[in-house]
Design a protein around this motif. Structure first.
Motif, PDB file in Angstrom:
ATOM      1  N   ASP A 165       0.863  -1.180   0.000  1.00 49.15           N
ATOM      2  CA  ASP A 165       0.000   0.000   0.000  1.00 49.15           C
ATOM      3  C   ASP A 165       0.904   1.237   0.000  1.00 49.15           C
ATOM      4  OD1 ASP A 165      -1.797   2.023   0.379  1.00 49.15           O
ATOM      5  OD2 ASP A 165      -2.603   1.297   2.273  1.00 49.15           O
ATOM      6  N   MET A 166       0.871   2.026  -1.071  1.00 49.29           N
ATOM      7  CA  MET A 166       1.771   3.161  -1.232  1.00 49.29           C
ATOM      8  C   MET A 166       1.228   4.451  -0.625  1.00 49.29           C
ATOM      9  SD  MET A 166       4.452   1.939  -2.674  1.00 49.29           S
ATOM     10  CE  MET A 166       5.333   3.427  -3.195  1.00 49.29           C
ATOM     11  N   THR A 167       0.102   4.379   0.084  1.00 47.12           N
ATOM     12  CA  THR A 167      -0.530   5.593   0.608  1.00 47.12           C
ATOM     13  C   THR A 167       0.437   6.444   1.419  1.00 47.12           C
ATOM     14  OG1 THR A 167      -2.651   4.446   0.693  1.00 47.12           O
ATOM     15  CG2 THR A 167      -2.452   6.483   1.956  1.00 47.12           C
ATOM     16  N   HIS A 192       9.239  -3.048   5.294  1.00 44.53           N
ATOM     17  CA  HIS A 192       9.896  -2.764   6.568  1.00 44.53           C
ATOM     18  C   HIS A 192       9.995  -1.278   6.905  1.00 44.53           C
ATOM     19  CE1 HIS A 192      11.294  -6.966   6.826  1.00 44.53           C
ATOM     20  NE2 HIS A 192      11.533  -6.853   5.526  1.00 44.53           N
ATOM     21  N   ILE A 193      10.073  -0.431   5.869  1.00 42.59           N
ATOM     22  CA  ILE A 193      10.321   0.986   6.120  1.00 42.59           C
ATOM     23  C   ILE A 193       9.386   1.851   5.257  1.00 42.59           C
ATOM     24  CG2 ILE A 193      12.649   1.030   7.128  1.00 42.59           C
ATOM     25  CD1 ILE A 193      12.072   1.161   3.430  1.00 42.59           C
ATOM     26  N   ASP A 194       9.560   3.173   5.355  1.00 40.75           N
ATOM     27  CA  ASP A 194       8.597   4.116   4.775  1.00 40.75           C
ATOM     28  C   ASP A 194       8.925   4.564   3.362  1.00 40.75           C
ATOM     29  OD1 ASP A 194       7.013   4.472   7.285  1.00 40.75           O
ATOM     30  OD2 ASP A 194       8.939   5.217   8.002  1.00 40.75           O
ATOM     31  N   GLY A 195      10.145   4.335   2.920  1.00 41.81           N
ATOM     32  CA  GLY A 195      10.502   4.811   1.598  1.00 41.81           C
ATOM     33  C   GLY A 195      11.767   4.167   1.077  1.00 41.81           C
ATOM     34  N   VAL A 196      11.928   4.236  -0.232  1.00 39.04           N
ATOM     35  CA  VAL A 196      13.118   3.721  -0.917  1.00 39.04           C
ATOM     36  C   VAL A 196      13.669   4.823  -1.802  1.00 39.04           C
ATOM     37  CG1 VAL A 196      13.945   2.111  -2.680  1.00 39.04           C
ATOM     38  CG2 VAL A 196      12.425   1.294  -0.856  1.00 39.04           C
ATOM     39  N   MET A 197      14.981   4.998  -1.760  1.00 41.89           N
ATOM     40  CA  MET A 197      15.660   5.944  -2.641  1.00 41.89           C
ATOM     41  C   MET A 197      16.642   5.176  -3.515  1.00 41.89           C
ATOM     42  SD  MET A 197      18.040   9.247  -1.714  1.00 41.89           S
ATOM     43  CE  MET A 197      16.695  10.420  -1.527  1.00 41.89           C
ATOM     44  N   ASN A 255       5.761   2.164 -11.735  1.00 45.01           N
ATOM     45  CA  ASN A 255       4.363   2.592 -11.688  1.00 45.01           C
ATOM     46  C   ASN A 255       3.455   1.473 -11.196  1.00 45.01           C
ATOM     47  OD1 ASN A 255       3.820   5.431 -12.857  1.00 45.01           O
ATOM     48  ND2 ASN A 255       5.307   4.587 -14.291  1.00 45.01           N
ATOM     49  N   SER A 256       3.890   0.240 -11.360  1.00 44.13           N
ATOM     50  CA  SER A 256       3.087  -0.905 -10.911  1.00 44.13           C
ATOM     51  C   SER A 256       2.832  -0.866  -9.409  1.00 44.13           C
ATOM     52  CB  SER A 256       3.780  -2.217 -11.282  1.00 44.13           C
ATOM     53  OG  SER A 256       5.042  -2.327 -10.615  1.00 44.13           O
ATOM     54  N   LEU A 257       3.712  -0.198  -8.659  1.00 44.58           N
ATOM     55  CA  LEU A 257       3.525  -0.083  -7.211  1.00 44.58           C
ATOM     56  C   LEU A 257       2.256   0.686  -6.879  1.00 44.58           C
ATOM     57  CD1 LEU A 257       7.210   0.811  -6.284  1.00 44.58           C
ATOM     58  CD2 LEU A 257       6.079  -1.373  -5.818  1.00 44.58           C
ATOM     59  N   TRP A 258       1.911   1.627  -7.726  1.00 37.18           N
ATOM     60  CA  TRP A 258       0.712   2.449  -7.523  1.00 37.18           C
ATOM     61  C   TRP A 258      -0.483   1.940  -8.350  1.00 37.18           C
ATOM     62  CZ3 TRP A 258       5.611   4.479  -7.633  1.00 37.18           C
ATOM     63  CH2 TRP A 258       6.001   5.260  -6.533  1.00 37.18           C
ATOM     64  N   GLY A 259      -0.249   0.921  -9.153  1.00 37.40           N
ATOM     65  CA  GLY A 259      -1.297   0.421 -10.014  1.00 37.40           C
ATOM     66  C   GLY A 259      -1.625   1.349 -11.163  1.00 37.40           C
ATOM     67  N   THR A 260      -0.649   2.152 -11.588  1.00 36.23           N
ATOM     68  CA  THR A 260      -0.856   3.086 -12.698  1.00 36.23           C
ATOM     69  C   THR A 260      -0.142   2.584 -13.950  1.00 36.23           C
ATOM     70  OG1 THR A 260       1.000   4.415 -11.853  1.00 36.23           O
ATOM     71  CG2 THR A 260      -1.210   5.107 -11.233  1.00 36.23           C
ATOM     72  N   PRO A 261      -0.572   3.028 -15.136  1.00 33.16           N
ATOM     73  CA  PRO A 261      -0.025   2.502 -16.384  1.00 33.16           C
ATOM     74  C   PRO A 261       1.482   2.746 -16.530  1.00 33.16           C
ATOM     75  CG  PRO A 261      -2.047   3.746 -16.782  1.00 33.16           C
ATOM     76  CD  PRO A 261      -1.654   4.007 -15.367  1.00 33.16           C
ATOM     77  N   VAL A 262       2.114   1.821 -17.227  1.00 39.21           N
ATOM     78  CA  VAL A 262       3.539   1.938 -17.538  1.00 39.21           C
ATOM     79  C   VAL A 262       3.670   2.553 -18.924  1.00 39.21           C
ATOM     80  CG1 VAL A 262       5.691   0.675 -17.900  1.00 39.21           C
ATOM     81  CG2 VAL A 262       4.090  -0.059 -16.109  1.00 39.21           C
ATOM     82  N   PRO A 263       4.255   3.745 -19.041  1.00 37.79           N
ATOM     83  CA  PRO A 263       4.343   4.397 -20.355  1.00 37.79           C
ATOM     84  C   PRO A 263       5.331   3.698 -21.279  1.00 37.79           C
ATOM     85  CG  PRO A 263       5.606   5.628 -18.742  1.00 37.79           C
ATOM     86  CD  PRO A 263       4.895   4.540 -17.983  1.00 37.79           C
ATOM     87  N   LYS A 264       5.098   3.830 -22.575  1.00 30.61           N
ATOM     88  CA  LYS A 264       6.046   3.326 -23.565  1.00 30.61           C
ATOM     89  C   LYS A 264       7.166   4.338 -23.776  1.00 30.61           C
ATOM     90  CE  LYS A 264       3.230   0.259 -26.419  1.00 30.61           C
ATOM     91  NZ  LYS A 264       2.892  -0.071 -27.829  1.00 30.61           N
ATOM     92  N   ARG A 265       8.292   3.832 -24.210  1.00 28.49           N
ATOM     93  CA  ARG A 265       9.421   4.723 -24.489  1.00 28.49           C
ATOM     94  C   ARG A 265       9.080   5.683 -25.629  1.00 28.49           C
ATOM     95  NH1 ARG A 265      11.273  -0.237 -23.119  1.00 28.49           N
ATOM     96  NH2 ARG A 265      13.011  -0.432 -21.634  1.00 28.49           N
ATOM     97  N   SER A 266       8.303   5.223 -26.578  1.00 25.26           N
ATOM     98  CA  SER A 266       7.926   6.089 -27.702  1.00 25.26           C
ATOM     99  C   SER A 266       7.076   7.263 -27.215  1.00 25.26           C
ATOM    100  CB  SER A 266       7.163   5.289 -28.756  1.00 25.26           C
ATOM    101  OG  SER A 266       6.058   4.608 -28.177  1.00 25.26           O
ATOM    102  N   ASP A 267       6.218   7.019 -26.220  1.00 26.95           N
ATOM    103  CA  ASP A 267       5.395   8.101 -25.662  1.00 26.95           C
ATOM    104  C   ASP A 267       6.264   9.100 -24.886  1.00 26.95           C
ATOM    105  OD1 ASP A 267       3.116   6.931 -26.688  1.00 26.95           O
ATOM    106  OD2 ASP A 267       2.713   5.766 -24.868  1.00 26.95           O
ATOM    107  N   ILE A 268       7.250   8.572 -24.194  1.00 27.79           N
ATOM    108  CA  ILE A 268       8.156   9.441 -23.432  1.00 27.79           C
ATOM    109  C   ILE A 268       8.936  10.346 -24.383  1.00 27.79           C
ATOM    110  CG2 ILE A 268      10.283   9.400 -22.062  1.00 27.79           C
ATOM    111  CD1 ILE A 268       8.976   6.850 -20.696  1.00 27.79           C
ATOM    112  N   LEU A 269       9.411   9.784 -25.476  1.00 20.57           N
ATOM    113  CA  LEU A 269      10.139  10.596 -26.461  1.00 20.57           C
ATOM    114  C   LEU A 269       9.249  11.679 -27.050  1.00 20.57           C
ATOM    115  CD1 LEU A 269      12.166   7.808 -28.275  1.00 20.57           C
ATOM    116  CD2 LEU A 269      13.149   9.809 -27.131  1.00 20.57           C
ATOM    117  N   ALA A 270       7.994  11.335 -27.322  1.00 20.59           N
ATOM    118  CA  ALA A 270       7.069  12.314 -27.903  1.00 20.59           C
ATOM    119  C   ALA A 270       6.878  13.512 -26.973  1.00 20.59           C
ATOM    120  CB  ALA A 270       5.730  11.652 -28.190  1.00 20.59           C
ATOM    121  N   GLN A 271       6.931  13.269 -25.663  1.00 19.38           N
ATOM    122  CA  GLN A 271       6.801  14.358 -24.700  1.00 19.38           C
ATOM    123  C   GLN A 271       8.123  15.091 -24.488  1.00 19.38           C
ATOM    124  OE1 GLN A 271       4.252  13.294 -21.084  1.00 19.38           O
ATOM    125  NE2 GLN A 271       4.637  11.262 -21.962  1.00 19.38           N
TER     126      GLN A 271
END
Length: 323
Positions: free
Chosen positions: A3-5, A222-227, A243-259
């Motif tokens: 739970d990432m809350t 075990h702890i509150d955060g990871v760096m 992103n899977s930790l939050w259950g959110t979509p994983v972007p494609k590299r092509s989409d990242i380049l477009a941005q």
């Protein structure tokens, strides 16, 4: 699934690497992670080009300014700069083992002066509304017992710090380079876990040697955060996979380049050098067919153009249609 809350994942501050150009790129992979600046000395902010040191894109939030220094007045002034410029947090570097900074009482050597660090936190926090946090090691030189670290944390927490980011290695201030200090002293994750158990009211994050999403999940039990530092830098798609930790979509590299392309065009219009920016993007296709060709296309090209980048990307994406 964790739970990432109330959990946090962060990209570590890395000198010469976590510039605004890298941070913008990193944010395109993951909207949740906390991003850190390079460690910036108080002298650079007070006497140098402050506007350039502190510049960032609004997309980078949440964003933390990491400061190097020990002078009360200067650190407090720089915390105020951070708040004025819109940073979300300020972090005090008590982990850098470089001998270049020790004579200025910056970095890991400050672990030997917990009362000094506590006073810094107290005065900085009184001057700003944003949190002031501390990143430190589990020990320095022969002062490497759990009790030494726990005493440090207890005293600094008494100054008002509630979040500690712990690099789970001792810093050897004599005899090892900063690079060796990231590799040779053994990792002691159990000491960081114990710190959370002994100080349950504090937020404790762990840093050092973490390279996969599975590693992240295991630590967050075990702890509150990871760096994570170098693993995110050399293989930025790990940020996307997280992103899977939050259950959110994983972007494609092509989409990242477009941005990314509009950002590069905007920075070029402001006078920034494209090769200086693209040095941070060499790991985009890490692990895929054509990754080496991509790195070669972007490296050592003083007259690199965005069209060159687009051509190189098109070639690699053709070899990896799902990327």
């Amino acid at each position: 699934m964790v739970d990432m809350t109330n959990k946090r994942l962060s990209v570590a501050p890395m000198i010469d690497w976590t510039t605004t150009d890298y941070r913008y790129f990193a944010r395109l992979f993951n909207p949740h992670v906390y991003l850190y600046t390079e460690m910036i000395s108080t002298g650079a902010l007070i006497h140098g080009n402050r506007a350039r040191h502190l510049r960032f894109d609004a997309l980078e939030h949440p964003l933390v300014l990491q400061l190097g220094g020990a002078d009360m007045t200067e650190m407090t002034q720089c915390a105020e700069f951070a708040q004025q410029h819109g940073y979300d947090e300020v972090n005090i570097n008590v982990g850098c083992p470089s001998d270049r900074v020790q004579h200025n009482k910056i970095g890991a050597c400050l672990m030997a002066e917990p009362n000094t660090v506590a006073d810094l936190v107290k005065h900085m926090q009184a001057a700003v509304d944003i949190p002031v946090t501390v990143k430190h090691r589990i020990g320095i030189d022969d002062f490497d017992s759990y009790e030494f670290m726990a005493d440090f944390v207890q005293k600094v927490a008494a100054g008002g710090c509630t979040r500690f980011i712990v690099h789970a290695r001792t810093a050897w201030l004599q005899g090892l380079s900063p690079k060796q200090n990231r590799e040779i002293p053994p990792l002691r994750y159990e000491d960081v876990y114990r710190l959370k158990q002994d100080f349950p009211a504090l937020d404790i994050e762990i840093n050092g040697g973490i390279e996969t999403v599975a590693d992240i999940e295991a630590h967050l039990e075990h702890i509150d955060g990871v760096m994570i530092g170098r693993a995110f830098y050399h293989n930025p798609y790990l940020l996307a996979e997280a992103n899977s930790l939050w259950g959110t979509p994983v972007p494609k590299r092509s989409d990242i380049l477009a941005q990314l392309y509009p950002y590069l065009e905007e920075q070029i219009a402001k006078g920034e050098a494209l090769p200086t920016m693209t040095r941070h993007y060499l790991g985009l296709f890490q692990g895929l067919v054509g990754a080496r060709k991509w790195r070669q296309a972007l490296s050592g090209k003083p007259h690199l153009t965005i069209d060159d980048i687009k051509y190189a990307a098109t070639e690699v994406l053709a070899l990896n249609p799902d990327a």
